[in-house]
Design an enzyme around this catalytic site. Structure first.
Site, PDB file in Angstrom:
ATOM      1  N   ASP A  11       0.872  -1.183   0.000  1.00 25.63           N
ATOM      2  CA  ASP A  11       0.000   0.000   0.000  1.00 25.63           C
ATOM      3  C   ASP A  11       0.904   1.225   0.000  1.00 25.63           C
ATOM      4  O   ASP A  11       2.111   1.123   0.245  1.00 25.63           O
ATOM      5  CB  ASP A  11      -0.896   0.007   1.253  1.00 25.63           C
ATOM      6  CG  ASP A  11      -1.745   1.272   1.375  1.00 25.63           C
ATOM      7  OD1 ASP A  11      -2.359   1.673   0.361  1.00 25.63           O
ATOM      8  OD2 ASP A  11      -1.796   1.880   2.462  1.00 25.63           O
ATOM      9  N   SER A  12       0.304   2.392  -0.221  1.00 21.59           N
ATOM     10  CA  SER A  12       1.066   3.647  -0.157  1.00 21.59           C
ATOM     11  C   SER A  12       1.627   3.896   1.236  1.00 21.59           C
ATOM     12  O   SER A  12       2.471   4.767   1.404  1.00 21.59           O
ATOM     13  CB  SER A  12       0.156   4.820  -0.533  1.00 21.59           C
ATOM     14  OG  SER A  12      -0.886   4.938   0.423  1.00 21.59           O
ATOM     15  N   CYS A  74      -4.496  -1.314  -1.894  1.00 21.52           N
ATOM     16  CA  CYS A  74      -4.623   0.129  -2.100  1.00 21.52           C
ATOM     17  C   CYS A  74      -5.519   0.360  -3.314  1.00 21.52           C
ATOM     18  O   CYS A  74      -5.196  -0.096  -4.414  1.00 21.52           O
ATOM     19  CB  CYS A  74      -3.239   0.720  -2.362  1.00 21.52           C
ATOM     20  SG  CYS A  74      -3.270   2.473  -2.762  1.00 21.52           S
ATOM     21  N   GLU A 152      -1.501   7.793   8.866  1.00 23.37           N
ATOM     22  CA  GLU A 152      -0.043   7.615   8.753  1.00 23.37           C
ATOM     23  C   GLU A 152       0.665   8.048  10.039  1.00 23.37           C
ATOM     24  O   GLU A 152       1.702   7.511  10.395  1.00 23.37           O
ATOM     25  CB  GLU A 152       0.516   8.414   7.563  1.00 23.37           C
ATOM     26  CG  GLU A 152       0.229   7.794   6.212  1.00 23.37           C
ATOM     27  CD  GLU A 152       0.916   6.451   5.990  1.00 23.37           C
ATOM     28  OE1 GLU A 152       2.125   6.350   6.218  1.00 23.37           O
ATOM     29  OE2 GLU A 152       0.218   5.493   5.579  1.00 23.37           O
ATOM     30  N   CYS A 184     -10.847   3.620   0.491  1.00 25.14           N
ATOM     31  CA  CYS A 184      -9.400   3.811   0.656  1.00 25.14           C
ATOM     32  C   CYS A 184      -9.014   2.970   1.854  1.00 25.14           C
ATOM     33  O   CYS A 184      -9.704   3.007   2.888  1.00 25.14           O
ATOM     34  CB  CYS A 184      -9.102   5.286   0.893  1.00 25.14           C
ATOM     35  SG  CYS A 184      -7.425   5.616   1.506  1.00 25.14           S
ATOM     36  N   HIS A 186      -6.851   3.135   4.052  1.00 21.88           N
ATOM     37  CA  HIS A 186      -6.489   3.799   5.315  1.00 21.88           C
ATOM     38  C   HIS A 186      -7.721   3.994   6.216  1.00 21.88           C
ATOM     39  O   HIS A 186      -7.599   4.010   7.438  1.00 21.88           O
ATOM     40  CB  HIS A 186      -5.873   5.179   5.043  1.00 21.88           C
ATOM     41  CG  HIS A 186      -4.426   5.137   4.633  1.00 21.88           C
ATOM     42  ND1 HIS A 186      -4.010   4.675   3.414  1.00 21.88           N
ATOM     43  CD2 HIS A 186      -3.289   5.494   5.306  1.00 21.88           C
ATOM     44  CE1 HIS A 186      -2.681   4.769   3.334  1.00 21.88           C
ATOM     45  NE2 HIS A 186      -2.220   5.257   4.471  1.00 21.88           N
TER      46      HIS A 186
HETATM   47  N1  LIG Z   1      -4.565   3.440   0.798  1.00 17.64           N
HETATM   48  C1  LIG Z   1      -5.152   4.408  -0.070  1.00 17.64           C
HETATM   49  C2  LIG Z   1      -4.165   5.347  -0.708  1.00 17.64           C
HETATM   50  C3  LIG Z   1      -4.070   6.609   0.091  1.00 17.64           C
HETATM   51  C4  LIG Z   1      -3.078   7.579  -0.497  1.00 17.64           C
HETATM   52  O1  LIG Z   1      -1.897   7.261  -0.437  1.00 17.64           O
HETATM   53  O2  LIG Z   1      -3.493   8.629  -1.009  1.00 17.64           O
HETATM   54  C5  LIG Z   1      -6.127   3.742  -1.036  1.00 17.64           C
HETATM   55  O3  LIG Z   1      -6.590   2.654  -0.779  1.00 17.64           O
HETATM   56  O4  LIG Z   1      -6.494   4.316  -2.005  1.00 17.64           O
END
Ligand SMILES: N[C@@H](CCC(=O)O)C(=O)O
Length: 267
Positions: A11-12, A74, A152, A184, A186
């Protein structure tokens, strides 16, 4: 491919741990390799080309670790890179996408809110989900970039995080949304707070469990489920700041874990 090989997940940042914990619950014997690409977060504002390049590099690293399958934990990386990854690598690749279909089935007001990055909402894949499942309802989208920042930082409960959730959800609730999709990875870490802010009349939908079931089906179909009966292990890497990321991953994972730095060539 050896069924006792690990599953690679990225993931990011730390958000994909919401998917990883669902995998751990459903598949307790699998070994898991996770990359929190926190040195490159957020993905939500990056170009598709940048994300494709990142996804290629992270996938190559996970394959070097011996991954038998890949989970893109992600939504943003999925829309940018899944087609390219599938065309490039032969391992099974499982990806997340906003749970529009179940939300449409559940809504009573006919108004569904999707919390997702700007990149996900603007993508052709999201448009296609909207066309396939959303013809009979109104689908509203809301980007919540600062929630990614809060997760984060491991800040899941502060008054600031609550205010941000109130601000992001207010337009959706005012428009009559009774179902919110966490598009998302997160956001599920903020699920309890989101729940508290929006109240019991609004249903919140996460995709972690659905993705894990899909992973399970794909591994079973290819005889890749780990049949060893010992508990699976987890290994973590990050491109972000070591100390911060190690602390936040430990908090979100529920106990202290060791996080390794991604090699310079990948970081
Ligand atoms: N984990 C996020 C990405 C959030 C980001 O880095 O902007 C997703 O599922 O899209």
């Amino acid at each position: 491919m050896n069924p006792s090989a690990p599953i690679g997940v990225f993931d990011s940042g730390v958000g994909g741990l919401s998917v990883l914990r669902a995998i751990r619950t459903e598949l307790p014997h699998e070994h898991l390799c996770y990359i929190a690409d926190s040195g490159h977060v957020p993905y939500g504002t990056k170009t598709p080309e940048y994300l494709q390049q990142r996804a290629l590099e992270l996938t190559r690293f996970l394959l070097v670790q011996g991954a038998k399958a890949l989970v893109i934990a992600c939504n943003t990386a999925t829309v940018a890179a899944v087609a390219n990854l599938r065309a490039t690598f032969s391992v099974p690749i499982i990806a997340v996408e906003p749970a529009v279909k179940p939300a449409v089935a559940l809504t009573k007001t006919g108004i569904v809110g999707v919390l997702a990055t700007a990149a996900t909402s603007a993508s052709a894949q999201f448009e296609s989900l909207r066309k396939r499942f959303g013809a009979s309802v109104t689908i509203l989208t809301q980007a919540c970039p600062q929630l990614v920042t809060q997760v984060e930082a491991g800040d899941l409960t502060s008054p600031m995080t609550r205010i941000l959730i109130e601000q992001y959800t207010a337009p959706l609730l005012t428009a009559g949304a009774d179902t919110l999709v966490l598009g998302c990875t997160h956001y599920p870490f903020l699920g309890p707070l989101i729940d508290d802010v929006v109240g019991p009349s609004v249903t919140i939908i996460d995709t972690g469990v659905a993705v894990t079931r899909q992973l399970s089906r794909v591994l079973a179909a290819q005889n890749l489920l780990n049949v060893d009966l010992i508990p699976g292990s987890e290994h973590f890497w990050t491109s972000g700041k070591m100390q911060t990321t190690q602390g936040v991953i430990s908090t979100l994972w529920g106990h202290a874990v060791t996080v390794q730095r991604l090699p310079q060539t990948v970081a």
